[in-house]
Design an enzyme around this catalytic site. Structure first.
Site, PDB file in Angstrom:
ATOM      1  N   ASP A  10       1.001  -1.124  -0.064  1.00 25.28           N
ATOM      2  CA  ASP A  10       0.019   0.033   0.033  1.00 25.28           C
ATOM      3  C   ASP A  10       0.768   1.588   0.070  1.00 25.28           C
ATOM      4  OD1 ASP A  10      -2.065   1.778   0.630  1.00 25.28           O
ATOM      5  OD2 ASP A  10      -1.846   1.410   2.547  1.00 25.28           O
ATOM      6  N   ASP A  12      -0.365   5.004   0.879  1.00 30.28           N
ATOM      7  CA  ASP A  12      -0.709   6.082   1.804  1.00 30.28           C
ATOM      8  C   ASP A  12      -0.503   5.053   3.327  1.00 30.28           C
ATOM      9  OD1 ASP A  12      -1.199   8.129   0.267  1.00 30.28           O
ATOM     10  OD2 ASP A  12      -2.870   7.239  -0.309  1.00 30.28           O
ATOM     11  N   ASP A 145      -2.219  -0.385   5.981  1.00 32.05           N
ATOM     12  CA  ASP A 145      -2.547   0.094   7.258  1.00 32.05           C
ATOM     13  C   ASP A 145      -4.058   0.038   7.622  1.00 32.05           C
ATOM     14  OD1 ASP A 145      -2.549   2.116   5.499  1.00 32.05           O
ATOM     15  OD2 ASP A 145      -2.905   3.399   7.043  1.00 32.05           O
TER      16      ASP A 145
HETATM   17  P1  TMP Z   1      -5.121   2.854   0.678  1.00 30.10           P
HETATM   18  O1  TMP Z   1      -6.189   1.948   1.206  1.00 30.10           O
HETATM   19  O2  TMP Z   1      -4.532   2.842  -0.662  1.00 30.10           O
HETATM   20  O3  TMP Z   1      -4.054   3.464   1.680  1.00 30.10           O
HETATM   21  O4  TMP Z   1      -6.066   4.159   0.464  1.00 30.10           O
HETATM   22  C1  TMP Z   1      -6.123   5.511   1.078  1.00 30.10           C
HETATM   23  C2  TMP Z   1      -7.131   6.249   0.146  1.00 30.10           C
HETATM   24  O5  TMP Z   1      -8.048   6.968   0.830  1.00 30.10           O
HETATM   25  C3  TMP Z   1      -6.016   7.603  -0.138  1.00 30.10           C
HETATM   26  O6  TMP Z   1      -6.156   7.989  -1.627  1.00 30.10           O
HETATM   27  C4  TMP Z   1      -6.617   8.746   0.558  1.00 30.10           C
HETATM   28  C5  TMP Z   1      -7.845   8.169   0.943  1.00 30.10           C
HETATM   29  N1  TMP Z   1      -8.263   8.694   2.361  1.00 30.10           N
HETATM   30  C6  TMP Z   1      -9.450   9.425   2.494  1.00 30.10           C
HETATM   31  O7  TMP Z   1     -10.034   9.662   1.337  1.00 30.10           O
HETATM   32  N2  TMP Z   1      -9.921  10.013   3.625  1.00 30.10           N
HETATM   33  C7  TMP Z   1      -9.269   9.776   4.674  1.00 30.10           C
HETATM   34  O8  TMP Z   1      -9.654  10.221   5.635  1.00 30.10           O
HETATM   35  C8  TMP Z   1      -8.055   8.949   4.570  1.00 30.10           C
HETATM   36  C9  TMP Z   1      -6.987   8.860   5.863  1.00 30.10           C
HETATM   37  C10 TMP Z   1      -7.541   8.445   3.310  1.00 30.10           C
END
Ligand code: TMP
Length: 199
Positions: A10, A12, A145
């Site tokens: 991943d 973020d 995460d």
């Molecule tokens: P991930 O599951 O690949 O880590 O995706 C995280 C994605 O979600 C990233 O593009 C940012 C988004 N996100 C939100 O839209 N709202 C939030 O509060 C957070 C923490 C992440």
């Protein structure tokens, strides 16, 4: 020899410090507003916790990561770049980046590619998987995460390695999950891969 181990990483919260940059930008832009210190973060969505402080605060929080330049500006998590390179160099291991773009894709999608190019290089473009549903992606391990990763495929093929961050440090592991506390050489990420390889 058996097939290669497929590891999905991943971005973020695992390679890129979304939470740290979010807080820094929010406090700079809205110094008078309440905020959530990292040690008080709970729940995956930062926006959900900010909405609880007020509708306007939630809207402002959303705006922070929808801004141009946000995703490109994220700092690498300590040790992440070195670990990703070492993992990709391991014999019999295939590494992919598996990341979900935000719905307001305008800056996010291109900046995720730019970030990968900037920190890991052009050859990593081959490894990029953008999806809003990680459960349909094939892999042996997903290092992520987010505690509850659901989607169209249940159960997913991969085992979930929960990468520790402020928001999930008190979360109880469920159904085959294992935990990884960071990327420093003694975090044990190599052991997790070796164990999976021997299954
Ligand atoms: P991930 O599951 O690949 O880590 O995706 C995280 C994605 O979600 C990233 O593009 C940012 C988004 N996100 C939100 O839209 N709202 C939030 O509060 C957070 C923490 C992440």
């Amino acid at each position: 020899s058996p097939r290669n181990l497929r590891v999905l990483l991943d971005m973020d919260g695992v390679l890129a410090d979304f939470e740290g940059q979010f807080l820094k930008n929010f406090r700079e832009k809205y110094p008078q507003d309440p905020f959530v210190p990292l040690e008080d973060r709970s729940g995956f969505y930062v926006t959900k916790q900010y909405y609880a402080l007020g509708q306007d605060i939630g809207t402002k929080a959303f705006g922070i990561y929808e801004e141009k330049g946000f995703f490109l500006s994220l700092q690498p998590i300590e040790g992440a770049i070195e670990a990703a390179r070492e993992m990709a160099d391991m014999e019999g291991v295939d590494v992919y980046i598996c990341t979900s773009p935000i719905k307001k894709y305008t800056h996010c999608v291109v900046e995720k590619y730019q970030w990968l190019d900037k920190h890991l290089g052009k050859e990593w473009m081959e490894r990029m998987i953008l999806t809003r549903d990680k459960t349909v992606i094939n892999g042996d391990l997903l290092i992520d995460d987010k505690p509850n990763i659901t989607g169209g495929m249940s159960p997913p093929q991969w085992q979930h390695v929960l990468f520790t961050s402020w928001h999930n440090r008190d979360v109880t592991l469920q159904g085959g999950q294992v935990r990884l506390d960071g990327w420093l050489p003694h975090s044990g990420w190599r052991d997790i891969l070796e164990r999976k390889r021997q299954e």
